[in-house]
Write a protein that holds these residues in place. Structure first.
Motif, mmCIF file in Angstrom:
data_model
loop_
_atom_site.group_PDB
_atom_site.id
_atom_site.type_symbol
_atom_site.label_atom_id
_atom_site.label_comp_id
_atom_site.label_asym_id
_atom_site.label_seq_id
_atom_site.Cartn_x
_atom_site.Cartn_y
_atom_site.Cartn_z
ATOM 1 N N ALA A 165 -16.115 1.323 28.160
ATOM 2 C CA ALA A 165 -16.140 1.915 26.830
ATOM 3 C C ALA A 165 -17.566 2.295 26.497
ATOM 4 O O ALA A 165 -18.524 1.788 27.090
ATOM 5 N N SER A 166 -17.711 3.219 25.549
ATOM 6 C CA SER A 166 -19.053 3.616 25.115
ATOM 7 C C SER A 166 -18.998 4.062 23.669
ATOM 8 O O SER A 166 -17.957 4.448 23.144
ATOM 9 N N ILE A 167 -20.159 4.022 23.038
ATOM 10 C CA ILE A 167 -20.333 4.530 21.682
ATOM 11 C C ILE A 167 -21.540 5.444 21.691
ATOM 12 O O ILE A 167 -22.554 5.153 22.344
ATOM 13 N N ASN A 168 -21.396 6.580 21.009
ATOM 14 C CA ASN A 168 -22.480 7.563 20.966
ATOM 15 C C ASN A 168 -22.743 7.934 19.516
ATOM 16 O O ASN A 168 -21.821 8.179 18.750
ATOM 17 N N LEU A 169 -24.011 7.946 19.153
ATOM 18 C CA LEU A 169 -24.448 8.381 17.827
ATOM 19 C C LEU A 169 -25.382 9.559 18.007
ATOM 20 O O LEU A 169 -26.373 9.460 18.745
ATOM 21 N N ARG A 170 -25.079 10.679 17.336
ATOM 22 C CA ARG A 170 -25.893 11.864 17.569
ATOM 23 C C ARG A 170 -25.922 12.778 16.347
ATOM 24 O O ARG A 170 -25.070 12.700 15.457
ATOM 25 N N LEU A 171 -26.905 13.665 16.361
ATOM 26 C CA LEU A 171 -26.992 14.772 15.439
ATOM 27 C C LEU A 171 -26.496 15.997 16.184
ATOM 28 O O LEU A 171 -26.980 16.314 17.283
ATOM 29 N N GLN A 172 -25.527 16.724 15.626
ATOM 30 C CA GLN A 172 -24.961 17.898 16.303
ATOM 31 C C GLN A 172 -24.811 19.048 15.315
ATOM 32 O O GLN A 172 -24.209 18.892 14.246
ATOM 33 N N LEU A 173 -25.348 20.179 15.695
ATOM 34 C CA LEU A 173 -25.286 21.384 14.857
ATOM 35 C C LEU A 173 -24.512 22.482 15.572
ATOM 36 O O LEU A 173 -24.563 22.587 16.788
ATOM 37 N N ALA B 197 -28.263 5.355 27.469
ATOM 38 C CA ALA B 197 -28.900 6.635 27.773
ATOM 39 C C ALA B 197 -29.088 7.460 26.521
ATOM 40 O O ALA B 197 -28.252 7.443 25.617
ATOM 41 N N ALA B 198 -30.191 8.184 26.462
ATOM 42 C CA ALA B 198 -30.384 9.227 25.463
ATOM 43 C C ALA B 198 -29.852 10.522 26.050
ATOM 44 O O ALA B 198 -30.034 10.795 27.246
ATOM 45 N N GLY B 199 -29.180 11.321 25.225
ATOM 46 C CA GLY B 199 -28.588 12.546 25.734
ATOM 47 C C GLY B 199 -28.777 13.710 24.791
ATOM 48 O O GLY B 199 -28.908 13.528 23.571
ATOM 49 N N ALA B 200 -28.790 14.909 25.351
ATOM 50 C CA ALA B 200 -28.905 16.129 24.551
ATOM 51 C C ALA B 200 -28.004 17.190 25.166
ATOM 52 O O ALA B 200 -27.786 17.206 26.382
ATOM 53 N N ARG B 201 -27.475 18.052 24.315
ATOM 54 C CA ARG B 201 -26.637 19.144 24.792
ATOM 55 C C ARG B 201 -27.026 20.422 24.046
ATOM 56 O O ARG B 201 -27.252 20.394 22.836
ATOM 57 N N LEU B 202 -27.101 21.525 24.786
ATOM 58 C CA LEU B 202 -27.541 22.807 24.224
ATOM 59 C C LEU B 202 -26.541 23.892 24.598
ATOM 60 O O LEU B 202 -26.102 23.977 25.753
ATOM 61 N N GLY B 203 -26.173 24.719 23.601
ATOM 62 C CA GLY B 203 -25.287 25.841 23.861
ATOM 63 C C GLY B 203 -25.932 26.866 24.762
ATOM 64 O O GLY B 203 -27.146 27.087 24.724
ATOM 65 N N GLY B 204 -25.123 27.517 25.594
ATOM 66 C CA GLY B 204 -25.643 28.457 26.565
ATOM 67 C C GLY B 204 -26.048 29.795 25.964
ATOM 68 O O GLY B 204 -25.661 30.151 24.841
ATOM 69 N N GLN C 291 -22.077 28.258 21.840
ATOM 70 C CA GLN C 291 -23.274 28.847 22.419
ATOM 71 C C GLN C 291 -24.494 28.582 21.540
ATOM 72 O O GLN C 291 -24.391 28.105 20.403
ATOM 73 N N PHE C 292 -25.671 28.887 22.087
ATOM 74 C CA PHE C 292 -26.924 28.755 21.342
ATOM 75 C C PHE C 292 -26.826 29.570 20.050
ATOM 76 O O PHE C 292 -26.278 30.676 20.060
ATOM 77 N N PRO C 293 -27.257 29.010 18.894
ATOM 78 C CA PRO C 293 -28.186 27.895 18.717
ATOM 79 C C PRO C 293 -27.530 26.524 18.519
ATOM 80 O O PRO C 293 -28.196 25.604 18.019
ATOM 81 N N HIS C 294 -26.268 26.337 18.863
ATOM 82 C CA HIS C 294 -25.644 25.025 18.726
ATOM 83 C C HIS C 294 -26.317 24.034 19.688
ATOM 84 O O HIS C 294 -26.614 24.370 20.843
ATOM 85 N N PHE C 295 -26.523 22.824 19.189
ATOM 86 C CA PHE C 295 -27.119 21.786 20.027
ATOM 87 C C PHE C 295 -26.750 20.421 19.461
ATOM 88 O O PHE C 295 -26.263 20.291 18.330
ATOM 89 N N GLY C 296 -27.007 19.376 20.254
ATOM 90 C CA GLY C 296 -26.811 18.000 19.808
ATOM 91 C C GLY C 296 -27.761 17.081 20.542
ATOM 92 O O GLY C 296 -28.159 17.356 21.678
ATOM 93 N N VAL C 297 -28.141 15.986 19.901
ATOM 94 C CA VAL C 297 -29.018 15.003 20.526
ATOM 95 C C VAL C 297 -28.682 13.628 19.978
ATOM 96 O O VAL C 297 -28.416 13.472 18.779
ATOM 97 N N GLY C 298 -28.627 12.622 20.854
ATOM 98 C CA GLY C 298 -28.266 11.280 20.402
ATOM 99 C C GLY C 298 -28.451 10.243 21.496
ATOM 100 O O GLY C 298 -29.130 10.492 22.500
#
Length: 337
Positions: A329-337, A107-114, A59-66
């Protein structure tokens, strides 16, 4: 990208002799078959971008972007009707026949905790910047656009060898185009044999001015998925299944300024009516194109692992479509907290 450029080069080679070797009916049938095969694979292609190995980020404040880079390899059979119609099968590299036709996605992607409730939500966006289009050769044009999102709900909390399990769903719109410019310097097509019985006269010709060969596709995709992952310090392996329904269109053809010359007194509108009554693809003032509506399902399995370096995650994943055997196949590089 190397394989993509190889395929574009092949398509340009094929197009160079297109009208000298195939009639309108064969052109229509082979492109229709190609479009159907590509469109049936669009739902799984649209899913790339948010397939992170972590089944749930918290959940929030967890998030990731990459950023994600990947693609599907469509079976060679999707383009084989065109190859067979042109009689150039011996010119196709074995690599293309073995691995299939590459269909890239970035694609650029982001994920946010609820908030309040346990869930996370993701958003993805992709396009080819104008500066990147300059990396293609001067005879190749390309365009790509993707936007979408998803929501995931945890149903099992991971601990030790017990995986984190989540289920979710999402929506993606994907649109793309690849074109080869000036594949023929200019061509006059004699269609008298087909048109004289329908329109009279003795001469019927279509003249194409510097035509371009284009392939295009778009899809609105609704997706459902379930995923399990294990947090093992440096690595986070995961497996999942997905299903998606795509409202899709795909196809291609020749785009060009086109002139109709005849001594029958028929107009271009008359010609269009005659083509339609004969079962041919109806030409327009801008060329001849075959676009197929191909709504349908994709069912796939996917898996991979994340390499966890503090807050940096490097995801490597692969997927396989059960319905028609395409894989990616895919590769993803991101910052995730």
């Amino acid at each position: 990208m190397k394989r993509l450029l190889l395929v574009i080069g092949i398509l340009a080679l094929l197009a160079g002799g297109l009208w000298a070797q195939v009639d309108f009916a064969t052109f229509q049938d082979s492109f229709q078959s190609f479009a159907d095969g590509v469109a049936n694979s669009l739902p799984i292609t649209a899913s790339i971008g948010l397939n992170w190995s972590h089944a749930y980020i918290g959940q929030f404040p967890h998030f990731g972007v990459g950023v994600s880079l990947g693609g599907m390899f469509l079976p060679y059979e999707t383009m084989q009707p065109i190859v067979d119609a042109l009689g150039v099968g011996s010119s196709i590299p074995q690599e293309l026949k073995t691995y299939g036709l590459p269909f890239p996605t970035i694609a650029a992607g982001a994920r946010l905790g609820g908030f309040i409730l346990p869930f996370d939500m993701g958003f993805k966006f992709g396009m080819i910047p104008e500066e990147a289009k300059d990396l293609f050769s001067q005879n190749v044009t390309a365009d790509f656009f993707l936007i979408g999102g998803d929501v995931r709900f945890p149903v099992l909390k991971g601990r030790g060898l017990i995986p984190t399990l989540s289920v979710g769903g999402g929506y993606t719109f994907l649109r793309g185009r690849v074109g080869i410019v000036d594949v023929i310097p200019g061509e006059t097509i004699d269609i008298s044999t087909e048109m004289i019985p329908l329109l009279g006269g003795s001469t019927h010709e279509l003249t194409f001015t510097d035509p371009d060969l284009e392939f295009r596709w778009d899809t609105h995709t609704i997706e459902a998925k379930a995923q399990a992952s294990w947090n093992l310090l440096l690595f986070t392996p995961s497996v999942g299944i997905g299903a998606a329904y795509g409202i899709s269109n795909a196809g291609g053809g020749l785009t060009s300024t086109m002139l109709y010359n005849t001594d029958s007194g028929a107009t271009f509108s008359d010609l269009q009516d005659a083509f339609a009554s004969a079962g041919y693809t109806v030409p327009t003032a801008n060329g001849l194109e075959v676009i197929s509506e191909a709504n349908g399902w994709s069912f796939w399995v996917y898996g991979g692992t994340a390499i966890n370096i503090f807050f940096i995650k490097v995801d490597l994943s692969a997927m396989y479509n059960f319905l028609n055997g395409d894989y990616g196949a895919s590769i993803n590089l991101r910052l995730q907290l």
